[in-house]
Design an enzyme around this catalytic site. Structure first.
Site, PDB file in Angstrom:
ATOM      1  N   LYS A 206       0.834  -1.207   0.000  1.00 11.11           N
ATOM      2  CA  LYS A 206       0.000   0.000   0.000  1.00 11.11           C
ATOM      3  C   LYS A 206       0.879   1.272   0.000  1.00 11.11           C
ATOM      4  O   LYS A 206       0.658   2.202  -0.778  1.00 11.11           O
ATOM      5  CB  LYS A 206      -0.926  -0.027   1.220  1.00 11.11           C
ATOM      6  CG  LYS A 206      -1.697   1.239   1.464  1.00 11.11           C
ATOM      7  CD  LYS A 206      -2.712   1.526   0.376  1.00 11.11           C
ATOM      8  CE  LYS A 206      -3.292   2.913   0.535  1.00 11.11           C
ATOM      9  NZ  LYS A 206      -4.180   3.306  -0.532  1.00 11.11           N
ATOM     10  N   CYS A 262      -4.128  10.860   1.868  1.00 10.79           N
ATOM     11  CA  CYS A 262      -3.284   9.671   1.700  1.00 10.79           C
ATOM     12  C   CYS A 262      -1.854   9.955   1.261  1.00 10.79           C
ATOM     13  O   CYS A 262      -0.908   9.625   1.977  1.00 10.79           O
ATOM     14  CB  CYS A 262      -3.952   8.709   0.732  1.00 10.79           C
ATOM     15  SG  CYS A 262      -5.450   8.006   1.417  1.00 10.79           S
ATOM     16  N   ARG A 330      -8.425  17.748   3.149  1.00 10.23           N
ATOM     17  CA  ARG A 330      -7.214  17.462   3.928  1.00 10.23           C
ATOM     18  C   ARG A 330      -5.974  17.681   3.048  1.00 10.23           C
ATOM     19  O   ARG A 330      -5.879  17.158   1.954  1.00 10.23           O
ATOM     20  CB  ARG A 330      -7.264  16.031   4.478  1.00 10.23           C
ATOM     21  CG  ARG A 330      -8.339  15.869   5.562  1.00 10.23           C
ATOM     22  CD  ARG A 330      -8.439  14.456   6.071  1.00 10.23           C
ATOM     23  NE  ARG A 330      -9.223  13.584   5.209  1.00 10.23           N
ATOM     24  CZ  ARG A 330      -9.571  12.336   5.529  1.00 10.23           C
ATOM     25  NH1 ARG A 330      -9.184  11.804   6.678  1.00 10.23           N
ATOM     26  NH2 ARG A 330     -10.294  11.605   4.696  1.00 10.23           N
TER      27      ARG A 330
HETATM   28  N1  NAD Z   1      -9.537   8.340   2.247  1.00  2.50           N
HETATM   29  C1  NAD Z   1      -8.969   7.588   1.316  1.00  2.50           C
HETATM   30  O1  NAD Z   1      -9.033   7.867   0.116  1.00  2.50           O
HETATM   31  C2  NAD Z   1      -8.217   6.343   1.713  1.00  2.50           C
HETATM   32  C3  NAD Z   1      -7.889   5.399   0.726  1.00  2.50           C
HETATM   33  C4  NAD Z   1      -7.215   4.250   1.098  1.00  2.50           C
HETATM   34  C5  NAD Z   1      -6.851   4.047   2.420  1.00  2.50           C
HETATM   35  N2  NAD Z   1      -7.157   4.987   3.362  1.00  2.50           N
HETATM   36  C6  NAD Z   1      -6.784   4.705   4.750  1.00  2.50           C
HETATM   37  O2  NAD Z   1      -7.947   4.252   5.447  1.00  2.50           O
HETATM   38  C7  NAD Z   1      -7.918   4.698   6.817  1.00  2.50           C
HETATM   39  C8  NAD Z   1      -9.178   5.499   7.111  1.00  2.50           C
HETATM   40  O3  NAD Z   1      -9.164   6.659   6.270  1.00  2.50           O
HETATM   41  P1  NAD Z   1     -10.458   7.566   6.050  1.00  2.50           P
HETATM   42  O4  NAD Z   1     -10.098   8.571   5.026  1.00  2.50           O
HETATM   43  O5  NAD Z   1     -11.647   6.700   5.855  1.00  2.50           O
HETATM   44  O6  NAD Z   1     -10.551   8.260   7.498  1.00  2.50           O
HETATM   45  P2  NAD Z   1     -11.745   9.152   8.078  1.00  2.50           P
HETATM   46  O7  NAD Z   1     -11.112  10.085   9.023  1.00  2.50           O
HETATM   47  O8  NAD Z   1     -12.611   9.645   6.964  1.00  2.50           O
HETATM   48  O9  NAD Z   1     -12.642   8.091   8.896  1.00  2.50           O
HETATM   49  C9  NAD Z   1     -12.247   7.471  10.088  1.00  2.50           C
HETATM   50  C10 NAD Z   1     -13.485   7.221  10.936  1.00  2.50           C
HETATM   51  O10 NAD Z   1     -13.110   6.489  12.093  1.00  2.50           O
HETATM   52  C11 NAD Z   1     -13.907   6.947  13.181  1.00  2.50           C
HETATM   53  N3  NAD Z   1     -13.324   6.551  14.448  1.00  2.50           N
HETATM   54  C12 NAD Z   1     -12.273   7.100  15.123  1.00  2.50           C
HETATM   55  N4  NAD Z   1     -12.052   6.421  16.273  1.00  2.50           N
HETATM   56  C13 NAD Z   1     -12.985   5.426  16.328  1.00  2.50           C
HETATM   57  C14 NAD Z   1     -13.268   4.393  17.254  1.00  2.50           C
HETATM   58  N5  NAD Z   1     -12.567   4.236  18.366  1.00  2.50           N
HETATM   59  N6  NAD Z   1     -14.281   3.562  16.970  1.00  2.50           N
HETATM   60  C15 NAD Z   1     -15.030   3.697  15.860  1.00  2.50           C
HETATM   61  N7  NAD Z   1     -14.796   4.658  14.934  1.00  2.50           N
HETATM   62  C16 NAD Z   1     -13.786   5.508  15.172  1.00  2.50           C
HETATM   63  C17 NAD Z   1     -13.975   8.442  12.960  1.00  2.50           C
HETATM   64  O11 NAD Z   1     -15.046   9.018  13.667  1.00  2.50           O
HETATM   65  C18 NAD Z   1     -14.153   8.500  11.441  1.00  2.50           C
HETATM   66  O12 NAD Z   1     -15.530   8.489  11.076  1.00  2.50           O
HETATM   67  C19 NAD Z   1      -6.614   5.480   6.966  1.00  2.50           C
HETATM   68  O13 NAD Z   1      -5.623   4.614   7.432  1.00  2.50           O
HETATM   69  C20 NAD Z   1      -6.308   5.896   5.531  1.00  2.50           C
HETATM   70  O14 NAD Z   1      -4.935   6.092   5.334  1.00  2.50           O
HETATM   71  C21 NAD Z   1      -7.840   6.116   3.038  1.00  2.50           C
END
Ligand code: NAD
Length: 452
Positions: A206, A262, A330
């Protein structure tokens, strides 16, 4: 299959909704009560094309539920996807506290065999840490920890999830492998591969993918900058390069630097992993610093145009999200520019089709928010284009010229035809194309220095 997704953000919500779409029973868990309330009403808290329709359909079908109660969310589940945030810490390393805290909560809740899948982007060895925490409290036959990085792109996340280029699964457990295969079979009907590997290789895959894409962007930004210096046109160079099948056409567009949740964080996290392991990842260091410099490139052009001062100038900005078709701001280049404009005493007016609410949360009344893209042009000294939304592709240039106090466009996304804008009487500056202005052809304009 009974599936739980913990973390209902960009990745978790798309994952949960798409898994429900193929007939699984999915429960999404989040600590954000407002988000869960909104989702239970069938409203999406994020802008992602196509998401709301599938969301509503699966809520109605009873395939998709949302809760803030972790215990309730994982009862009877076969598979738990962790889609929690892994934001960068001061030193660039990924903050694993969200993930590890939830793992500690899980040890008291898991009662039958469960596959725990890391969807979050995590440094190599995180799967081992999760396994260690679980092993301290649970029998080893009660769980498997699998790495399954997510490659979706915001803006086309549903399409990417439903028809992925590939699915990467990192596990050494045959039982977990069977379950993962069963979950993903509906998404690989066109023979797109499911690639199995060990967990550590999967975790690195990744970071290597995102870092490579970031490298391509920074490389092309440098090519654009050199094109400006030697009076060549990066658009033509890009086409010449991209036609080589070894290179390919995608990800060769220069601009004002990559943003989003990301690329910036993943490049820094891989750099941190490298240095923790005694390796100096030199290319990535440059990718990162080139990107920081590129986010300032349009501001430099603007300052050069206004002889170093934009105090009291009225600057309109089209596009705020880090890329089109998302409301995600972001690390968006637009924000770096806005900060600089405000600091230098300019009046900043902004418009974005989806990201205005998120931007208002940060800047409040420091900015003027347009109700459409034209309104903010009235009396403006310059228009800056930060995101290539399709709404901006073919605007009414004549109308724009009438509205603006001077016909001046700084285009960070190379959206327009240079000759057309010149013939309409605009001063038009873009990235790496022979626009004349940046080369100091127009009298009185400062030559752009590329030093960051
Ligand atoms: N956004 C993208 O395009 C993308 C693509 C691939 C991978 N990722 C990876 O995926 C992961 C998540 O990214 P994202 O963009 O979805 O993040 P985000 O911030 O949009 O979502 C994370 C969610 O987790 C929740 N959360 C936090 N603590 C929690 C807990 N204890 N219990 C339950 N929920 C909780 C938050 O309230 C939030 O809704 C990261 O590691 C990111 O690097 C993101």
């Amino acid at each position: 299959m009974q599936i739980t997704v913990i973390g209902t953000g960009y990745v978790g919500l798309v994952t949960g909704t798409c898994l429900a779409e193929t007939g699984n029973q999915v429960v999404c868990v989040d600590i954000d009560e407002n988000k869960i309330m909104c989702l239970n009403n069938g409203e999406t808290p994020i802008y992602e094309p196509g998401l709301e329709t599938i969301l509503k359909r699966n809520i109605q079908l009873g395939n998709l539920q949302f809760t803030t109660n972790l215990k309730e969310g994982i009862s009877n589940t076969d598979v738990i996807f962790l889609a929690l945030p892994t934001p960068p810490k001061e030193d660039g390393s990924a903050d694993l506290s969200y993930l590890l805290n939830v793992t500690h909560e899980l040890v008291n809740l898991i009662q039958s065999y469960t596959v725990i899948v890391t969807k979050s982007t995590v440094p190599v060895g995180t799967g081992d840490r999760i396994e260690d925490i679980l092993s301290d409290h649970l029998e080893s036959d009660l769980f498997d920890v699998v790495s399954n990085p997510e490659f979706l792109r915001e803006g086309c996340a549903i399409e990417d999830f439903m028809r992925p280029d590939r699915i990467v699964i990192g596990t050494s457990s045959n039982e977990a492998k069977e379950i993962m295969m069963k979950i993903y079979r509906p998404y690989v009907r066109q023979n797109n591969p499911i690639i199995y590997m060990d967990r550590r290789s999967s975790e690195i895959t990744k970071y290597a993918s995102n870092s490579y894409l970031a490298t391509r962007i920074s490389f092309m930004n440098e090519v654009a900058n050199i094109c400006e210096a030697v009076d060549a046109d990066v658009d033509l160079v890009r086409m010449g390069m991209g036609s080589d099948s070894r290179i390919g056409k995608r990800f060769l567009f220069p601009g004002i630097g990559y943003g989003g949740s990301c690329f910036p964080k993943d490049v820094k996290a891989l750099l941190n992993t490298a240095s923790q392991n005694g390796y100096d990842f030199q290319i990535l260091d440059s990718v990162n610093s080139v990107n920081s410099g590129q986010k300032k490139i349009l501001t430099k052009k603007i300052l050069a145009h206004f002889n170093g001062s934009i105090q009291g100038k009225s600057i309109a900005m089209w596009g705020l999200s880090f890329k089109p078709n998302t409301d995600d701001i972001r690390e968006a280049p637009a924000l770096v520019m806005i900060d600089e404009f405000i600091k230098r005493g300019a009046h900043v007016k902004v418009f974005d089709p989806e990201a205005m609410i998120n931007v208002r949360r940060i800047y409040g009344n420091k900015l003027i928010y347009g109700i459409n893209q034209y309104e903010i042009l009235e009396g403006s000294d310059a228009l800056v284009i930060a995101t290539e939304w399709s709404n901006f592709r073919t605007p009414d240039f004549r109308y724009m010229k009438n509205l603006m106090s001077q016909p001046l466009i700084f285009d960070g996304r190379n959206m327009y035809d240079i000759e057309e804008l010149k013939s309409l009487g605009f001063n038009y500056e873009c990235i790496g194309r022979n626009s004349g202005l940046t080369l100091g052809i127009n009298q009185g304009h400062h030559k752009l220095s590329l030093a960051s």
